[in-house]
Design a protein around this motif. Sequence first.
Motif, PDB file in Angstrom:
ATOM      1  N   SER A 132       0.876  -1.173   0.000  1.00 54.71           N
ATOM      2  CA  SER A 132       0.000   0.000   0.000  1.00 54.71           C
ATOM      3  C   SER A 132       0.909   1.217   0.000  1.00 54.71           C
ATOM      4  CB  SER A 132      -0.906   0.002   1.236  1.00 54.71           C
ATOM      5  OG  SER A 132      -1.771   1.112   1.236  1.00 54.71           O
ATOM      6  N   TYR A 133       1.170   1.770  -1.184  1.00 54.41           N
ATOM      7  CA  TYR A 133       2.143   2.860  -1.290  1.00 54.41           C
ATOM      8  C   TYR A 133       1.752   4.044  -0.424  1.00 54.41           C
ATOM      9  CZ  TYR A 133       3.934   0.205  -5.236  1.00 54.41           C
ATOM     10  OH  TYR A 133       4.459  -0.796  -6.015  1.00 54.41           O
ATOM     11  N   HIS A 134       2.715   4.513   0.354  1.00 61.79           N
ATOM     12  CA  HIS A 134       2.501   5.737   1.136  1.00 61.79           C
ATOM     13  C   HIS A 134       2.429   6.902   0.159  1.00 61.79           C
ATOM     14  CE1 HIS A 134       4.000   9.216   3.610  1.00 61.79           C
ATOM     15  NE2 HIS A 134       3.056   8.738   4.395  1.00 61.79           N
ATOM     16  N   ASN A 135       1.427   7.769   0.338  1.00 60.66           N
ATOM     17  CA  ASN A 135       1.140   8.759  -0.693  1.00 60.66           C
ATOM     18  C   ASN A 135       0.560   9.997  -0.018  1.00 60.66           C
ATOM     19  OD1 ASN A 135      -0.238  10.149  -2.911  1.00 60.66           O
ATOM     20  ND2 ASN A 135       0.157   8.297  -4.084  1.00 60.66           N
ATOM     21  N   ALA A 136       1.439  10.913   0.414  1.00 63.71           N
ATOM     22  CA  ALA A 136       0.963  11.996   1.277  1.00 63.71           C
ATOM     23  C   ALA A 136       1.452  13.381   0.896  1.00 63.71           C
ATOM     24  CB  ALA A 136       1.400  11.710   2.722  1.00 63.71           C
TER      25      ALA A 136
ATOM     26  N   THR B 141       1.249  -3.641  -9.395  1.00 67.24           N
ATOM     27  CA  THR B 141       1.707  -4.296  -8.173  1.00 67.24           C
ATOM     28  C   THR B 141       0.855  -5.523  -7.869  1.00 67.24           C
ATOM     29  OG1 THR B 141       2.569  -2.227  -7.263  1.00 67.24           O
ATOM     30  CG2 THR B 141       2.063  -3.976  -5.693  1.00 67.24           C
ATOM     31  N   PRO B 142       1.442  -6.717  -7.860  1.00 58.22           N
ATOM     32  CA  PRO B 142       0.641  -7.938  -7.700  1.00 58.22           C
ATOM     33  C   PRO B 142      -0.106  -8.026  -6.385  1.00 58.22           C
ATOM     34  CG  PRO B 142       2.819  -8.457  -8.570  1.00 58.22           C
ATOM     35  CD  PRO B 142       2.854  -7.014  -8.164  1.00 58.22           C
ATOM     36  N   THR B 143       0.528  -7.625  -5.280  1.00 58.89           N
ATOM     37  CA  THR B 143      -0.096  -7.813  -3.967  1.00 58.89           C
ATOM     38  C   THR B 143      -0.675  -6.518  -3.412  1.00 58.89           C
ATOM     39  OG1 THR B 143       2.022  -7.498  -2.815  1.00 58.89           O
ATOM     40  CG2 THR B 143       1.422  -9.760  -3.422  1.00 58.89           C
ATOM     41  N   LEU B 144      -1.173  -5.654  -4.279  1.00 58.18           N
ATOM     42  CA  LEU B 144      -1.703  -4.363  -3.837  1.00 58.18           C
ATOM     43  C   LEU B 144      -2.872  -4.539  -2.868  1.00 58.18           C
ATOM     44  CD1 LEU B 144      -1.532  -1.206  -4.397  1.00 58.18           C
ATOM     45  CD2 LEU B 144      -3.514  -1.588  -5.870  1.00 58.18           C
ATOM     46  N   TYR B 145      -2.828  -3.783  -1.761  1.00 60.73           N
ATOM     47  CA  TYR B 145      -4.019  -3.648  -0.908  1.00 60.73           C
ATOM     48  C   TYR B 145      -4.817  -2.453  -1.397  1.00 60.73           C
ATOM     49  CZ  TYR B 145      -6.868  -2.004   2.970  1.00 60.73           C
ATOM     50  OH  TYR B 145      -7.919  -1.514   3.712  1.00 60.73           O
ATOM     51  N   ARG B 146      -4.361  -1.268  -1.123  1.00 58.77           N
ATOM     52  CA  ARG B 146      -4.961  -0.032  -1.601  1.00 58.77           C
ATOM     53  C   ARG B 146      -3.874   1.026  -1.674  1.00 58.77           C
ATOM     54  NH1 ARG B 146     -10.753   0.476  -0.661  1.00 58.77           N
ATOM     55  NH2 ARG B 146     -11.572  -1.353   0.437  1.00 58.77           N
TER      56      ARG B 146
END
Length: 390
Positions: free
Chosen positions: A297-301, A317-322
């Motif tokens: 879950s890429y940090h995006n701030a 991204t294969p295992t993406l959550y959100r």
Amino acid sequence: MGEISEIEPVVLYEQDIDARWASFSILVRVVTKNGAVAYGEAVPTLRVLPVYSAVKQVARLFVGRDYHDVLPAHREWYRQDFFASRSFESATALSAIDMALWDLKAREFGAPLHDLLGGALRRRVRVYANGWYGGCRDPECFAEKARRVVAMGYDALKFDPFTDSFISITPQALKKAEAIVAAVRDAVGDEVDILIEHHGRFDANAAVDIAKRLEKYSPYFMEEPVHHEDIEGYRKYRSLTRLRVAMGERLIGVKEALQYLREGLVDVIQPDACNIGGVTGSLKVSTLAEAFSVEVSYHNAYGPVQFAVEVQLSAVTPTLYRLESFYDFWPQWKRDLIGDPFHVSEGAVEVPRGPGIGVTVNEKVLERYKAEPREVEPTEEPVWVVRGTW
């Protein structure tokens, strides 16, 4: 040969916002000899001046090089900067330039970045909301604003209920934090993911007490429950709790990420393209995460260029959550900077199919909010919390 002719850090500022760490933005403009232009984004926080200077320094290595040679440039900077693996400023400067180089490469081929990275696994990227609870210190405020966020189309939201607790937490503060979490859960129902932000502020004992108190509200994850560098604290937390752990926004290298993954200390890893090495470093961490069956879950701030880059990364991204999203809670000018193309519906945003990162920086907006780099004054409320919640 696509020679880089200029690299310039550009500081932007209007006024302090709820995400005070992102009140400044630092974009990095890369220009080629044939006039092509692309942007990356660096991390501001309290370090606007040091990061600005770091970009200037790293730029000296890149100007005159071929922008196609992303990996050779990474290797050369690693050779040159003796403290690259320990310097946040060095890491974020390199990351910003890396983003711009990938954008240039994809635009040259007339393809979206995700095509160069192997092709999109998904055309819509699920997101979660952050930055929505500015000014909230009581359960009623959190609950009211949480309802609004869900009404906007989000089905996952993150928040920090710990007000001014730091390192330890008193019984009274823990009781208040529980009341806030309970109010949000009651307001949004069981079908919405709630994510608990700790901001890496606690020691292991406090974090364990918090986990045991909040487990009944079924948070999807507990983010940075202990201080980032406290490996022993993470081990203790892991052994005494059952909740998922998310962390990773302060990682500045793939080998650092490996330590947490190898020991099984993280369930959702949160690399940040602005300091993990841009697109290049993000892909490496994503691959490691897949090998360890850990969600990403890429940090995006920080800002809109980062958001656009990480939408592209999330698509592959294969295992993406959100993907984390402050997008709807930024001032309008930040969205206008890229033409405001992202709109949440049913908890997700569309992946742009235009060339490069799929958005173009509006130079007129950039010039309007351009500011001189300057020192940022520390205040009683730390820069890393959502404003008005301390």
